[in-house]
Design a protein around this motif. Sequence first.
Motif, mmCIF file in Angstrom:
data_model
loop_
_atom_site.group_PDB
_atom_site.id
_atom_site.type_symbol
_atom_site.label_atom_id
_atom_site.label_comp_id
_atom_site.label_asym_id
_atom_site.label_seq_id
_atom_site.Cartn_x
_atom_site.Cartn_y
_atom_site.Cartn_z
ATOM 1 N N LEU A 1 0.846 -1.179 0.000
ATOM 2 C CA LEU A 1 0.000 0.000 0.000
ATOM 3 C C LEU A 1 0.887 1.236 0.000
ATOM 4 C CD1 LEU A 1 -2.789 1.398 0.336
ATOM 5 C CD2 LEU A 1 -2.531 1.049 2.785
ATOM 6 N N TRP A 2 0.610 2.139 -0.916
ATOM 7 C CA TRP A 2 1.366 3.379 -1.049
ATOM 8 C C TRP A 2 0.385 4.546 -0.968
ATOM 9 C CZ3 TRP A 2 6.710 3.420 -2.315
ATOM 10 C CH2 TRP A 2 7.256 2.147 -2.505
ATOM 11 N N THR A 3 0.751 5.602 -0.237
ATOM 12 C CA THR A 3 -0.122 6.761 -0.121
ATOM 13 C C THR A 3 0.665 8.046 -0.342
ATOM 14 O OG1 THR A 3 0.207 6.942 2.287
ATOM 15 C CG2 THR A 3 -1.651 5.605 1.533
ATOM 16 N N PHE A 4 -0.076 9.089 -0.732
ATOM 17 C CA PHE A 4 0.503 10.422 -0.830
ATOM 18 C C PHE A 4 -0.628 11.432 -0.829
ATOM 19 C CE2 PHE A 4 0.032 8.644 -5.025
ATOM 20 C CZ PHE A 4 -0.504 9.660 -5.803
ATOM 21 N N GLY A 5 -0.298 12.691 -0.518
ATOM 22 C CA GLY A 5 -1.292 13.754 -0.449
ATOM 23 C C GLY A 5 -1.239 14.460 0.895
ATOM 24 N N MET A 6 -2.365 15.069 1.256
ATOM 25 C CA MET A 6 -2.472 15.780 2.532
ATOM 26 C C MET A 6 -2.596 14.766 3.659
ATOM 27 S SD MET A 6 -2.281 18.870 1.434
ATOM 28 C CE MET A 6 -2.750 19.886 2.790
ATOM 29 N N GLY A 7 -1.816 14.927 4.709
ATOM 30 C CA GLY A 7 -1.785 13.958 5.799
ATOM 31 C C GLY A 7 -2.725 14.254 6.951
ATOM 32 N N TRP A 8 -3.756 15.082 6.710
ATOM 33 C CA TRP A 8 -4.680 15.466 7.784
ATOM 34 C C TRP A 8 -5.097 14.282 8.634
ATOM 35 C CZ3 TRP A 8 -8.510 17.968 3.866
ATOM 36 C CH2 TRP A 8 -7.950 19.126 3.340
ATOM 37 N N TYR A 9 -5.002 14.428 9.921
ATOM 38 C CA TYR A 9 -5.513 13.463 10.905
ATOM 39 C C TYR A 9 -4.919 12.063 10.761
ATOM 40 C CZ TYR A 9 -8.943 17.192 11.279
ATOM 41 O OH TYR A 9 -9.553 18.405 11.415
ATOM 42 N N GLY A 10 -3.848 11.909 10.000
ATOM 43 C CA GLY A 10 -3.237 10.598 9.823
ATOM 44 C C GLY A 10 -3.876 9.759 8.742
ATOM 45 N N ARG A 11 -4.689 10.373 7.897
ATOM 46 C CA ARG A 11 -5.440 9.607 6.891
ATOM 47 C C ARG A 11 -4.569 8.879 5.870
ATOM 48 N NH1 ARG A 11 -8.053 13.967 2.727
ATOM 49 N NH2 ARG A 11 -6.083 14.867 2.058
ATOM 50 N N LEU A 12 -3.275 9.223 5.790
ATOM 51 C CA LEU A 12 -2.383 8.516 4.870
ATOM 52 C C LEU A 12 -1.831 7.226 5.467
ATOM 53 C CD1 LEU A 12 -0.349 11.501 3.361
ATOM 54 C CD2 LEU A 12 -2.397 10.362 2.428
ATOM 55 N N GLY A 13 -1.999 7.051 6.785
ATOM 56 C CA GLY A 13 -1.538 5.825 7.428
ATOM 57 C C GLY A 13 -0.039 5.724 7.602
ATOM 58 N N GLN A 14 0.660 6.850 7.542
ATOM 59 C CA GLN A 14 2.125 6.853 7.603
ATOM 60 C C GLN A 14 2.674 6.986 9.023
ATOM 61 O OE1 GLN A 14 4.162 6.243 5.155
ATOM 62 N NE2 GLN A 14 2.729 6.292 3.459
ATOM 63 N N GLY A 15 1.784 7.049 10.036
ATOM 64 C CA GLY A 15 2.256 7.163 11.408
ATOM 65 C C GLY A 15 2.401 8.598 11.886
ATOM 66 N N ASP A 16 2.029 9.566 11.032
ATOM 67 C CA ASP A 16 2.113 10.977 11.395
ATOM 68 C C ASP A 16 1.020 11.736 10.627
ATOM 69 O OD1 ASP A 16 3.060 11.492 8.717
ATOM 70 O OD2 ASP A 16 5.083 10.988 9.382
ATOM 71 N N MET A 17 1.036 13.047 10.723
ATOM 72 C CA MET A 17 0.052 13.862 10.001
ATOM 73 C C MET A 17 0.719 14.729 8.936
ATOM 74 S SD MET A 17 -2.827 14.891 12.792
ATOM 75 C CE MET A 17 -1.997 14.933 14.378
ATOM 76 N N ASN A 18 1.898 14.323 8.510
ATOM 77 C CA ASN A 18 2.644 15.084 7.508
ATOM 78 C C ASN A 18 2.094 14.841 6.112
ATOM 79 O OD1 ASN A 18 4.353 15.934 9.575
ATOM 80 N ND2 ASN A 18 5.761 14.232 9.242
ATOM 81 N N ASN A 19 2.229 15.855 5.253
ATOM 82 C CA ASN A 19 1.862 15.711 3.852
ATOM 83 C C ASN A 19 2.946 14.913 3.140
ATOM 84 O OD1 ASN A 19 -0.291 17.405 4.454
ATOM 85 N ND2 ASN A 19 0.756 19.236 3.704
ATOM 86 N N ARG A 20 2.551 14.170 2.124
ATOM 87 C CA ARG A 20 3.503 13.420 1.288
ATOM 88 C C ARG A 20 3.291 13.869 -0.155
ATOM 89 N NH1 ARG A 20 4.138 11.718 5.883
ATOM 90 N NH2 ARG A 20 5.269 9.885 6.548
ATOM 91 N N TYR A 21 4.366 14.294 -0.801
ATOM 92 C CA TYR A 21 4.260 14.817 -2.163
ATOM 93 C C TYR A 21 4.681 13.804 -3.218
ATOM 94 C CZ TYR A 21 3.418 18.999 0.458
ATOM 95 O OH TYR A 21 2.880 19.907 1.334
ATOM 96 N N SER A 22 5.058 12.624 -2.761
ATOM 97 C CA SER A 22 5.330 11.512 -3.673
ATOM 98 C C SER A 22 4.904 10.234 -2.944
ATOM 99 C CB SER A 22 6.807 11.465 -4.064
ATOM 100 O OG SER A 22 7.614 11.308 -2.920
ATOM 101 N N PRO A 23 4.621 9.171 -3.675
ATOM 102 C CA PRO A 23 4.152 7.935 -3.031
ATOM 103 C C PRO A 23 5.119 7.422 -1.970
ATOM 104 C CG PRO A 23 3.829 7.828 -5.402
ATOM 105 C CD PRO A 23 4.655 9.047 -5.129
ATOM 106 N N SER A 24 4.562 7.073 -0.814
ATOM 107 C CA SER A 24 5.345 6.509 0.303
ATOM 108 C C SER A 24 4.656 5.233 0.757
ATOM 109 C CB SER A 24 5.391 7.488 1.475
ATOM 110 O OG SER A 24 6.010 8.685 1.096
ATOM 111 N N GLN A 25 5.425 4.188 0.982
ATOM 112 C CA GLN A 25 4.860 2.912 1.375
ATOM 113 C C GLN A 25 4.410 2.930 2.833
ATOM 114 O OE1 GLN A 25 7.351 -0.503 0.680
ATOM 115 N NE2 GLN A 25 5.587 -1.867 0.664
#
Length: 151
Positions: A1-25
């Motif tokens: 699973l790879w996510t990117f975009g606005m990290g509001w409320y942890g919706r990217l599942g990356q363990g933080d609320m940071n934005n991701r501007y390229s796909p991150s696993q």
Amino acid sequence: LWTFGMGWYGRLGQGDMNNRYSPSQVQVTGLKAKDVQCGMYHTCIVDRLDILWVCGRDVALCHVRGGEGHVLQPERFAPFWEQEEKERRKVVSVAVGDQHTLAITRSREDGGTELWAWGQNKRGQLGVSELEHPRVDWPWRVPLPGIHSNG
């Protein structure tokens, strides 16, 4: 699973609320996604074993962590997971709106199909009166008149 975009409320599942501007696993042991649905504030993931995982804003997720805050990494959806194994629901399909979720499940025991809804209900999008229930904080089984739940 790879996510990117606005990290509001942890919706990217990356363990933080940071934005991701390229796909991150997304690094979660045991999660092998087969379907991903993204809302404005939360994400729902169905894995290859038909288990629902969620991350994001606490109020969009039925307060799955007992009010402990937002879910920053995908977690199994407690209302469907924390039951005896034979009573756990297999998630057949999930649909996500801005702040609400609908899930079609099948019983592992008898194969019966059910529709569940939770989250914001300002416009009756959960299949229940918005005047009586402006928000549903726990999965609510939506009655489907004329449809048999088995088969």
